[in-house]
Write an enzyme that holds these catalytic residues in place. Structure first.
Site, PDB file in Angstrom:
ATOM      1  N   ARG A  64       0.819  -1.228   0.000  1.00 20.81           N
ATOM      2  CA  ARG A  64       0.000   0.000   0.000  1.00 20.81           C
ATOM      3  C   ARG A  64       0.846   1.268   0.000  1.00 20.81           C
ATOM      4  NH1 ARG A  64      -2.781  -3.858   2.850  1.00 20.81           N
ATOM      5  NH2 ARG A  64      -1.740  -3.284   4.774  1.00 20.81           N
ATOM      6  N   GLU A 101       3.135  -6.652  13.396  1.00 24.69           N
ATOM      7  CA  GLU A 101       2.056  -6.671  14.396  1.00 24.69           C
ATOM      8  C   GLU A 101       1.385  -8.046  14.398  1.00 24.69           C
ATOM      9  OE1 GLU A 101      -1.167  -4.027  13.621  1.00 24.69           O
ATOM     10  OE2 GLU A 101      -1.909  -4.087  15.673  1.00 24.69           O
TER      11      GLU A 101
END
Ligand code: AMP
Length: 176
Positions: A64, A101
Site C-alpha cells: 500500500r 504486528e
C-alpha cells in the site's frame, strides 16, 4: 501546510475486526482509494509534507506504500524505490527481517536502488509496531541514503512504532 487528514478521510477508513488474525483491527483503506476526491486528498497530504524536504527518491513499502509513494514521486519528479516482501524483486537485493504486528516478515530492496547521499522520504499507509518501516530504514541506511522523514497516512500511536524509527522524523496524518 495541511498536516491533518480531514474527517472525510477518517470516515473512509474502515475497521475490519480480526483480520488477518484474531485481535487485530485492520484499517482498510480501500473505501478511501475508491473515492477519487479522497484518494487525491490523501496523496496531497503526503505531497505537501514531502515537497519542502526536496527528496531525490521516495521509498514505498509493499504494497500500500506504493499507492501513495508513486503518486508523490510522480508529482515531485523524484525517483521511486519499492521495498518489497521477500522473493518479489528480480535483481540482486539486500534484505532484512523483522517482527510484524501480526507475524514475521523479510523485506528486500535492489542493491542499486539508492546511491550514497541520496535524500529519501519513506512512505507507507500505516505505522503499527514500526517493524516494517524500521527494516526499510535499515536498508536505506545500508545503501548510504539519508532518511529525511518517514510518512504514514495512519499511525496506531498506542503501538509506539515511531520509537523504532528514531532518530528519523516521523509524520502521520491520521492517528488512533
Ligand atoms: P508494522 O511493521 O507493525 O508497523 O506494520 C506496518 C505494516 O503492516 C504496514 O505496511 C501496514 O500496511 C500493515 N499493517 C499493520 N497493522 C495493520 C493494521 N492494523 N491495519 C492495516 N494494516 C496494517
Amino acid at each position: 501546510m495541511l498536516q491533518v487528514a480531514s474527517e472525510r478521510i477518517a470516515n473512509a477508513v474502515r475497521d475490519v475486526p480480526d483480520f488477518p488474525k484474531p485481535g487485530i483491527i485492520f484499517k482498510d483503506i480501500t473505501p478511501l482509494l475508491s473515492d477519487g476526491a479522497l484518494f487525491r486528498e490523501s496523496i496531497d497530504l503526503f505531497l505537501r509534507a514531502c515537497e519542502p524536504l526536496k527528496p531525490d527518491k521516495i521509498v514505498g513499502i509493499d504494497a500500500r506504500g506504493f499507492l501513495f509513494g508513486s503518486a508523490v514521486a510522480y508529482e515531485l519528479g523524484a525517483g521511486f524505490v519499492p521495498v518489497r516482501k521477500k522473493g518479489k524483486l528480480p535483481f540482486q537485493t539486500k534484505e532484512t527481517s523483522y517482527t510484524l504486528e501480526y507475524g514475521e516478515a523479510t523485506v528486500e530492496m535492489h542493491i542499486d536502488a539508492i546511491a550514497p547521499g541520496e535524500r529519501i522520504v519513506l512512505v507507507d499507509d500505516l505505522l503499527a509496531t514500526g517493524g516494517t518501516s524500521a527494516a526499510a530504514a535499515k536498508l536505506i541506511a545500508q545503501a548510504g541514503g539519508i532518511l529525511l522523514e518517514a510518512q504514514f497516512l495512519i499511525e496506531l500511536e498506542f503501538l509506539e512504532g515511531r520509537k523504532l524509527l528514531e532518530p528519523a522524523p516521523v509524520r502521520s496524518f491520521l492517528k488512533y
